[in-house]
Design an enzyme around this catalytic site. Sequence first.
Site, short mmCIF file in Angstrom:
data_model
loop_
_atom_site.label_atom_id
_atom_site.label_comp_id
_atom_site.label_asym_id
_atom_site.label_seq_id
_atom_site.Cartn_x
_atom_site.Cartn_y
_atom_site.Cartn_z
N GLY A 12 0.81 -1.21 0.00
CA GLY A 12 0.00 0.00 0.00
C GLY A 12 0.84 1.26 0.00
O GLY A 12 2.07 1.22 0.11
N ASP A 13 0.16 2.40 -0.15
CA ASP A 13 0.81 3.71 -0.12
C ASP A 13 1.79 3.90 -1.28
O ASP A 13 2.74 4.67 -1.17
CB ASP A 13 1.55 3.95 1.21
CG ASP A 13 0.67 3.68 2.41
OD1 ASP A 13 -0.44 4.23 2.46
OD2 ASP A 13 1.09 2.92 3.31
N LYS A 16 -1.31 5.14 -5.86
CA LYS A 16 -2.33 4.77 -6.84
C LYS A 16 -3.15 5.97 -7.28
O LYS A 16 -3.58 6.05 -8.43
CB LYS A 16 -3.23 3.68 -6.26
CG LYS A 16 -2.52 2.35 -6.03
CD LYS A 16 -3.44 1.28 -5.49
CE LYS A 16 -3.90 1.53 -4.08
NZ LYS A 16 -2.81 1.44 -3.08
N ALA A 39 -7.76 3.04 4.19
CA ALA A 39 -6.63 3.37 3.31
C ALA A 39 -6.88 4.75 2.73
O ALA A 39 -7.98 5.28 2.82
CB ALA A 39 -6.49 2.33 2.20
N GLY A 40 -5.86 5.32 2.11
CA GLY A 40 -6.05 6.65 1.56
C GLY A 40 -5.18 6.92 0.35
O GLY A 40 -4.15 6.27 0.15
N HIS A 41 -5.63 7.85 -0.46
CA HIS A 41 -4.85 8.34 -1.59
C HIS A 41 -4.53 9.81 -1.33
O HIS A 41 -5.42 10.58 -0.95
CB HIS A 41 -5.64 8.27 -2.90
CG HIS A 41 -5.96 6.87 -3.33
ND1 HIS A 41 -5.09 5.82 -3.19
CD2 HIS A 41 -7.07 6.36 -3.91
CE1 HIS A 41 -5.66 4.73 -3.68
NE2 HIS A 41 -6.85 5.03 -4.11
N THR A 42 -3.29 10.21 -1.54
CA THR A 42 -2.94 11.62 -1.51
C THR A 42 -2.67 12.08 -2.94
O THR A 42 -1.84 11.49 -3.63
CB THR A 42 -1.69 11.86 -0.64
OG1 THR A 42 -1.98 11.44 0.70
CG2 THR A 42 -1.32 13.34 -0.63
N GLN A 227 -5.74 -0.49 -0.58
CA GLN A 227 -4.69 -1.37 -0.06
C GLN A 227 -3.79 -1.88 -1.19
O GLN A 227 -3.57 -1.15 -2.14
CB GLN A 227 -5.31 -2.51 0.74
CG GLN A 227 -6.25 -2.04 1.85
CD GLN A 227 -5.55 -1.46 3.05
OE1 GLN A 227 -4.35 -1.51 3.18
NE2 GLN A 227 -6.31 -0.89 3.97
N THR A 302 -1.62 8.37 5.11
CA THR A 302 -2.66 9.33 4.72
C THR A 302 -3.85 9.22 5.66
O THR A 302 -4.45 10.22 6.03
CB THR A 302 -3.12 9.05 3.27
OG1 THR A 302 -2.00 9.15 2.41
CG2 THR A 302 -4.18 10.04 2.84
N PRO A 307 3.88 6.81 11.19
CA PRO A 307 5.10 6.71 10.38
C PRO A 307 5.18 5.35 9.71
O PRO A 307 4.90 4.33 10.35
CB PRO A 307 6.24 6.92 11.38
CG PRO A 307 5.64 6.62 12.71
CD PRO A 307 4.19 6.98 12.62
N ARG A 308 5.52 5.34 8.45
CA ARG A 308 5.61 4.07 7.72
C ARG A 308 6.98 3.43 7.93
O ARG A 308 7.98 4.13 8.01
CB ARG A 308 5.37 4.30 6.23
CG ARG A 308 3.95 4.77 5.93
CD ARG A 308 3.77 5.17 4.47
NE ARG A 308 2.44 5.71 4.24
CZ ARG A 308 2.15 6.67 3.38
NH1 ARG A 308 3.10 7.21 2.64
NH2 ARG A 308 0.91 7.09 3.25
N VAL A 417 8.45 11.39 -10.69
CA VAL A 417 9.69 12.07 -10.29
C VAL A 417 9.42 13.25 -9.37
O VAL A 417 10.28 14.10 -9.15
CB VAL A 417 10.47 12.54 -11.55
CG1 VAL A 417 11.00 11.34 -12.32
CG2 VAL A 417 9.63 13.44 -12.45
#
Length: 433
Positions: A12-13, A16, A39-42, A227, A302, A307-308, A417
């Site tokens: 995840g993260d 996407k 889950a989240g999308h930024t 996910q 997100t 912290p990941r 990038v």
Amino acid sequence: MPAIVLVGAQWGDEGKGKATDLMGSDVDYVVKFNGGNNAGHTIVIEKDGKREKYALHLLPSGILTPTCTPIIGNGVVVDLAVLFEELDGLEARGVDTSRLLVSANAHIIAPYNRVLDKVTERFLGSRKIGTTGRGIGPTYADKMARNGIRVQDLFDEKILRQKVEAALAYKNQILAKIYNRRAVEVDEVMDELLGYAERLRPMVADTSLVLEQALNEGKTVLLEAGQATLLDVDHGTYPFVTSSNATAGGACTGSGIPPTRVSTVIAILKAYSTRVGEGPFPTELNDANGEFLRKTGAEFGTTTGRPRRCGWVDTVVGRYATRINGVTDFVVTKLDVLTGLDTIPICVAYDVDGVRHDEMPVNQTDFHHAKPIYEDLPGWWEDISTCRTFEELPANAQAYVLRLEELIGARVSAIGVGPGRDEIISRHSLLGA
């Protein structure tokens, strides 16, 4: 036009939402087919010369594209409070959300499921799974036990009450006798759920039929996973997984689109690895390199803000994602985060008790004991955020991408990038051409 599936290739993260946003106006429908607000999308968008960041949790990322119809599919579990909080937040920022459709067959996260999720995780202590505590797992458990509440139930008060009473007759015993928590009142649940019914009603549809008609009309449908592959309940690092199918197969069951309509499977692979929560993570770095990746990549959840965990890219995982999902195209994100490293290791295989594994170990015990076998590639120091073609990348960055492509077994069609929607290099079309 056939359907396109978009999945995460790691834990995840991976970005996407950025990939969905990249296709933008070329996509007519974006369908979230699994998961919930765990889950989240930024997504970062240029607007009036400024960068605006949107954090989406339950909504499909297509909600930000004016020409796109966003759909919450039947495979999603919906927290109605979160749904309307997100919609209100977007509308306050000038985003039109009127196009959203919600499957009548999607399941609803009831208040008692949130309570059970939190108290169960606390009860497990050191054996905890690392859930977000948002009621996702208990709601999917209700679905499979055939005593869940679906969106359509909100419009039949008699049926809704029967289902809530049946659920609480059992769940209140667990809350009171095992966890020493107060019982949840039926009327309390009814009032909360019915309070959303009229606002939700105009959004509810037979979304499987809507999508079938769209495909027959030549529209482009993007099926977007929450996910990721290694969190899939069947194919992930069980039991440290989510409670739904986050792989390409779940796109069909979670949307009502048959597999014969899918032509392209896009997987998102971060240029390094991250994970939130508990569970095995062979390339995890608990050193200065891990902290560098976390700080430079802004690796904080997100949804949770946690912290990941960070580590080098794992191409054993990448190959597994290719196989499980039938990946046709990869999007590699956050390549810019690796800028400034003298050497960049790539995990090419595992050592498990002296035995080399080029593919994912068949059992979880071996995966827990897997030690990464690395291949070191030279790094680069040049700023790559302004590169818009593959040839503009430094030679060492090109070599890194090409080696990833070789090891994961599918072409890399786009490279991120930078965080912005325009900070991406496109090598091949993501629309199946």
